[in-house]
Write a protein that holds these residues in place. Structure first.
Motif, mmCIF file in Angstrom:
data_model
loop_
_atom_site.group_PDB
_atom_site.id
_atom_site.type_symbol
_atom_site.label_atom_id
_atom_site.label_comp_id
_atom_site.label_asym_id
_atom_site.label_seq_id
_atom_site.Cartn_x
_atom_site.Cartn_y
_atom_site.Cartn_z
ATOM 1 N N LEU A 201 0.884 -1.164 0.000
ATOM 2 C CA LEU A 201 0.000 0.000 0.000
ATOM 3 C C LEU A 201 0.919 1.211 0.000
ATOM 4 C CD1 LEU A 201 -2.466 -1.149 2.792
ATOM 5 C CD2 LEU A 201 -2.792 -1.305 0.324
ATOM 6 N N VAL A 202 0.577 2.234 -0.793
ATOM 7 C CA VAL A 202 1.466 3.389 -0.928
ATOM 8 C C VAL A 202 0.701 4.682 -0.675
ATOM 9 C CG1 VAL A 202 2.976 4.676 -2.496
ATOM 10 C CG2 VAL A 202 2.910 2.184 -2.607
ATOM 11 N N GLU A 203 1.356 5.561 0.090
ATOM 12 C CA GLU A 203 0.860 6.906 0.325
ATOM 13 C C GLU A 203 1.889 7.874 -0.255
ATOM 14 O OE1 GLU A 203 0.718 8.952 4.381
ATOM 15 O OE2 GLU A 203 -1.276 8.027 4.200
ATOM 16 N N HIS A 204 1.438 8.808 -1.068
ATOM 17 C CA HIS A 204 2.303 9.795 -1.720
ATOM 18 C C HIS A 204 1.904 11.172 -1.212
ATOM 19 C CE1 HIS A 204 3.160 12.400 -5.389
ATOM 20 N NE2 HIS A 204 4.355 11.952 -5.039
ATOM 21 N N ASN A 205 2.781 11.801 -0.458
ATOM 22 C CA ASN A 205 2.492 13.109 0.138
ATOM 23 C C ASN A 205 1.148 13.098 0.864
ATOM 24 O OD1 ASN A 205 4.931 14.162 -0.784
ATOM 25 N ND2 ASN A 205 4.041 14.745 -2.740
ATOM 26 N N GLN A 206 0.944 12.102 1.697
ATOM 27 C CA GLN A 206 -0.216 11.923 2.578
ATOM 28 C C GLN A 206 -1.512 11.584 1.840
ATOM 29 O OE1 GLN A 206 -0.258 15.440 5.079
ATOM 30 N NE2 GLN A 206 1.275 14.556 6.423
ATOM 31 N N ALA A 207 -1.436 11.157 0.587
ATOM 32 C CA ALA A 207 -2.621 10.734 -0.165
ATOM 33 C C ALA A 207 -2.429 9.290 -0.614
ATOM 34 C CB ALA A 207 -2.833 11.630 -1.373
ATOM 35 N N ALA A 208 -3.417 8.446 -0.337
ATOM 36 C CA ALA A 208 -3.349 7.051 -0.762
ATOM 37 C C ALA A 208 -3.363 6.986 -2.284
ATOM 38 C CB ALA A 208 -4.532 6.279 -0.203
ATOM 39 N N VAL A 209 -2.568 6.068 -2.834
ATOM 40 C CA VAL A 209 -2.476 5.911 -4.288
ATOM 41 C C VAL A 209 -3.005 4.532 -4.667
ATOM 42 C CG1 VAL A 209 -0.921 5.870 -6.271
ATOM 43 C CG2 VAL A 209 -0.432 7.386 -4.342
ATOM 44 N N PRO A 210 -3.998 4.477 -5.570
ATOM 45 C CA PRO A 210 -4.477 3.173 -6.036
ATOM 46 C C PRO A 210 -3.374 2.428 -6.785
ATOM 47 C CG PRO A 210 -5.919 4.953 -6.790
ATOM 48 C CD PRO A 210 -4.712 5.581 -6.168
ATOM 49 N N ARG A 211 -3.321 1.145 -6.597
ATOM 50 C CA ARG A 211 -2.282 0.312 -7.234
ATOM 51 C C ARG A 211 -2.238 0.540 -8.750
ATOM 52 N NH1 ARG A 211 -3.639 -4.130 -4.696
ATOM 53 N NH2 ARG A 211 -2.265 -3.635 -2.989
ATOM 54 N N ALA A 212 -3.393 0.694 -9.371
ATOM 55 C CA ALA A 212 -3.461 0.876 -10.827
ATOM 56 C C ALA A 212 -2.797 2.181 -11.281
ATOM 57 C CB ALA A 212 -4.913 0.855 -11.285
ATOM 58 N N ALA A 213 -2.575 3.111 -10.362
ATOM 59 C CA ALA A 213 -1.989 4.406 -10.721
ATOM 60 C C ALA A 213 -0.493 4.500 -10.444
ATOM 61 C CB ALA A 213 -2.721 5.525 -9.977
ATOM 62 N N PHE A 214 0.130 3.457 -9.888
ATOM 63 C CA PHE A 214 1.552 3.531 -9.537
ATOM 64 C C PHE A 214 2.418 3.994 -10.707
ATOM 65 C CE2 PHE A 214 1.492 0.131 -5.903
ATOM 66 C CZ PHE A 214 0.739 0.984 -5.118
ATOM 67 N N ALA A 215 2.151 3.514 -11.906
ATOM 68 C CA ALA A 215 2.982 3.860 -13.072
ATOM 69 C C ALA A 215 2.719 5.276 -13.576
ATOM 70 C CB ALA A 215 2.748 2.859 -14.193
ATOM 71 N N GLU A 216 1.652 5.892 -13.103
ATOM 72 C CA GLU A 216 1.267 7.222 -13.591
ATOM 73 C C GLU A 216 1.628 8.354 -12.633
ATOM 74 O OE1 GLU A 216 -2.901 6.821 -14.204
ATOM 75 O OE2 GLU A 216 -2.643 5.037 -15.432
ATOM 76 N N VAL A 217 2.051 8.017 -11.424
ATOM 77 C CA VAL A 217 2.329 9.047 -10.424
ATOM 78 C C VAL A 217 3.812 9.416 -10.462
ATOM 79 C CG1 VAL A 217 2.313 9.609 -7.966
ATOM 80 C CG2 VAL A 217 0.447 8.257 -8.949
ATOM 81 N N PRO A 218 4.118 10.629 -10.959
ATOM 82 C CA PRO A 218 5.522 11.049 -11.018
ATOM 83 C C PRO A 218 6.026 11.494 -9.645
ATOM 84 C CG PRO A 218 4.112 12.806 -11.805
ATOM 85 C CD PRO A 218 3.208 11.639 -11.496
ATOM 86 N N LEU A 219 7.291 11.257 -9.406
ATOM 87 C CA LEU A 219 7.918 11.693 -8.169
ATOM 88 C C LEU A 219 8.683 12.985 -8.415
ATOM 89 C CD1 LEU A 219 9.280 8.251 -6.963
ATOM 90 C CD2 LEU A 219 7.172 9.410 -6.260
ATOM 91 N N THR A 220 8.686 13.856 -7.413
ATOM 92 C CA THR A 220 9.449 15.098 -7.504
ATOM 93 C C THR A 220 10.298 15.254 -6.251
ATOM 94 O OG1 THR A 220 7.623 16.377 -6.543
ATOM 95 C CG2 THR A 220 7.713 16.247 -8.949
#
Length: 66
Positions: free
Chosen positions: A33-52
């Protein structure tokens, strides 16, 4: 580029996504399970969420058992 993963500073390549980060860390995308800047990220979106720079990522591994 530097981000924070579970409280530890981690270097990753510019333009990386959550999916690439998980591969770099050796974590299976289907078992975390992944949280990006305090927002949960759906597994299907992992490849679409860019890191900065300075993003904060929390990763929790699921475990089976009883």
């Amino acid at each position: 580029m530097s981000i924070v993963v579970n409280g530890t500073r981690v270097d990753c390549e510019q333009g990386a996504t959550l999916a690439l980060l998980l591969r770099q860390l050796g974590l299976p995308a289907n078992a975390v399970l992944v949280e990006h800047n305090q927002a949960a990220v759906p597994r299907a979106a992992f490849a679409e969420v860019p890191l900065t720079e300075n993003d904060v990522i929390e990763v929790v591994q699921m475990a089976a058992g009883g």
